[in-house]
Design a protein around this motif. Structure first.
Motif, PDB file in Angstrom:
ATOM      1  N   SER A   1       0.816  -1.356   0.065  1.00  0.00           N
ATOM      2  CA  SER A   1      -0.023   0.069  -0.048  1.00  0.00           C
ATOM      3  C   SER A   1       0.724   1.253   0.021  1.00  0.00           C
ATOM      4  CB  SER A   1      -1.186  -0.069   0.983  1.00  0.00           C
ATOM      5  OG  SER A   1      -0.545  -0.328   2.129  1.00  0.00           O
TER       6      SER A   1
ATOM      7  N   ASN B   1       1.689   1.527  -3.716  1.00  0.00           N
ATOM      8  CA  ASN B   1       0.730   2.060  -4.533  1.00  0.00           C
ATOM      9  C   ASN B   1       0.380   3.464  -4.142  1.00  0.00           C
ATOM     10  OD1 ASN B   1      -0.687   0.256  -6.239  1.00  0.00           O
ATOM     11  ND2 ASN B   1      -1.104  -1.192  -4.784  1.00  0.00           N
ATOM     12  N   ARG B   2       0.532   4.023  -3.121  1.00  0.00           N
ATOM     13  CA  ARG B   2       0.378   5.362  -2.830  1.00  0.00           C
ATOM     14  C   ARG B   2       1.162   6.289  -3.684  1.00  0.00           C
ATOM     15  NH1 ARG B   2      -0.773   8.102   3.013  1.00  0.00           N
ATOM     16  NH2 ARG B   2      -0.975   5.905   3.553  1.00  0.00           N
TER      17      ARG B   2
ATOM     18  N   TRP C   1       2.727   5.462  -6.344  1.00  0.00           N
ATOM     19  CA  TRP C   1       2.649   5.081  -7.702  1.00  0.00           C
ATOM     20  C   TRP C   1       1.376   5.842  -8.259  1.00  0.00           C
ATOM     21  CZ3 TRP C   1       4.069   3.107 -11.851  1.00  0.00           C
ATOM     22  CH2 TRP C   1       3.723   2.580 -12.776  1.00  0.00           C
ATOM     23  N   GLN C   2       0.112   5.930  -7.152  1.00  0.00           N
ATOM     24  CA  GLN C   2      -1.056   6.949  -7.671  1.00  0.00           C
ATOM     25  C   GLN C   2      -0.602   8.500  -7.753  1.00  0.00           C
ATOM     26  OE1 GLN C   2      -3.479   4.625  -4.611  1.00  0.00           O
ATOM     27  NE2 GLN C   2      -5.013   5.426  -5.882  1.00  0.00           N
TER      28      GLN C   2
ATOM     29  N   GLY D   1       0.256   9.570 -10.755  1.00  0.00           N
ATOM     30  CA  GLY D   1      -0.978   9.460 -11.881  1.00  0.00           C
ATOM     31  C   GLY D   1      -1.210   8.173 -12.529  1.00  0.00           C
ATOM     32  N   PHE D   2      -0.947   7.107 -11.684  1.00  0.00           N
ATOM     33  CA  PHE D   2      -1.352   5.920 -12.293  1.00  0.00           C
ATOM     34  C   PHE D   2      -2.349   5.047 -11.404  1.00  0.00           C
ATOM     35  CE2 PHE D   2       2.785   6.452 -13.746  1.00  0.00           C
ATOM     36  CZ  PHE D   2       2.974   6.066 -15.038  1.00  0.00           C
ATOM     37  N   GLU D   3      -3.256   4.276 -12.031  1.00  0.00           N
ATOM     38  CA  GLU D   3      -4.095   3.415 -11.347  1.00  0.00           C
ATOM     39  C   GLU D   3      -3.508   2.411 -10.380  1.00  0.00           C
ATOM     40  OE1 GLU D   3      -7.605   3.651 -11.387  1.00  0.00           O
ATOM     41  OE2 GLU D   3      -7.290   5.360 -12.717  1.00  0.00           O
ATOM     42  N   PRO D   4      -3.997   2.287  -9.065  1.00  0.00           N
ATOM     43  CA  PRO D   4      -3.448   1.367  -8.241  1.00  0.00           C
ATOM     44  C   PRO D   4      -3.109  -0.063  -8.768  1.00  0.00           C
ATOM     45  CG  PRO D   4      -5.576   1.960  -7.405  1.00  0.00           C
ATOM     46  CD  PRO D   4      -5.344   2.915  -8.621  1.00  0.00           C
TER      47      PRO D   4
END
Ligand code: GLU
Length: 286
Positions: free
Chosen positions: A250, A253-254, A256-257, A260-263
């Motif tokens: 997580s 992913n945070r 990464w988002q 500007g990307f989808e998780p």
């Protein structure tokens, strides 16, 4: 592993954290983007510990940062370098600029300078009578510096109008960030800088220094910053929370988002990076 057709096998990128504390969710964004970009281009990803600003260095933070990167499966190439061990390089660069009359001593105290706007040039033609040099400034040239940023697009900066002659050796005797970053990027043969957008406005100054030092200035990409509720950059100074390494996916992913990307719904860090590399290659590979 993704395959990107590119001739950029000579790509050399870097992550250059200041060890003023552990990495946090904001600094991870720059680490992630520079890591992905280097890997996608089959390049080297170097780790440089920017411990030049000694009053801000927290003992042991360098080791913590390395541990955090390892826990997130972000392995750098080659041995890390510490700026505190490279002082002769900075002195040599300073001497080179001074020999070209591009440096001058400045006696001005903070109280004597305007609150904003460029340095007014008070000491540029010599120190006022009876005053001693405290800091050292680089004499900037007139004109607009133009460059392309891979994230932010085309940029124009008029250094004389915005910063004016800027400090390369501080009143406390320490080398200024602007100088050391250019010297190190040059000495380490860095071809691509990927870092946080707060440093976009430093780029023109750094390009100017690089030109006068005779080193190539890398291609740049300035990625978004995480802002706190008040719209300020999330930083160690405003007490950004440490990264949660008990839940690495997580945490990844945070960041990464924020880019500007989808998780990604990966099961482990290895598959996270595999998928992230593919997505990054589609968007930013060549
Ligand atoms: N050491 C700087 C920081 O942690 C980054 C310098 C750079 O990437 O040019 O903000």
């Amino acid at each position: 592993m993704v395959s990107v057709s590119t001739s950029s096998h000579a790509y050399r990128g870097r992550f250059a954290p200041s060890p003023s504390g552990p990495l946090h969710n904001g600094s991870l964004i720059a680490a992630m983007a520079s890591f992905l970009d280097a890997r996608v281009h089959h390049g080297r990803w170097l780790l440089r510990i920017e411990d030049i600003d000694t009053p801000r260095v927290v003992p042991g933070a360098d080791k913590t940062i390395m541990q955090q990167l390892r826990m997130l499966d972000m392995q750098w190439d080659d041995d890390p370098v510490w700026q505190s061990q490279r002082l002769p390089l900075y002195q040599a660069a300073f001497d080179k600029l001074a020999a070209q009359d591009e440096v001058y001593g400045c006696a001005c105290t903070r109280q004597e300078l305007p609150l904003d706007g460029p340095y007014p040039g008070t000491c540029s033609q010599g120190l006022p009578p009876g005053r001693k040099a405290r800091a050292w400034r680089f004499r900037v040239s007139q004109g607009v510096e133009c460059f392309h940023d891979r994230w932010q697009g085309s940029q124009q900066q008029d250094v004389a109008a915005t910063s004016g002659d800027f400090i390369i050796k501080r009143a406390d005797g320490l080398w200024a960030y602007q100088l050391v970053v250019v010297v190190d990027d040059g000495a380490q043969g860095i071809t691509h800088i990927v870092r946080g957008a707060d440093l976009l406005e430093s780029t023109a100054r750094q390009r100017m220094l690089a030109q006068h030092l005779g080193v190539n200035y890398p291609t740049v990409m300035h990625v978004p910053l995480l802002l706190d509720a008040a719209g300020r950059k999330l930083s160690k100074q405003n007490h950004a929370a440490a990264m949660d390494l008990t839940r690495p996916l997580s945490t990844l992913n945070r960041a990464w988002q924020a880019l500007g990307f989808e998780p990604l719904s990966s099961h482990d860090t290895k598959t996270f990076w595999e998928t992230a590399l593919e997505r990054w290659a589609n968007r930013y590979g060549q």
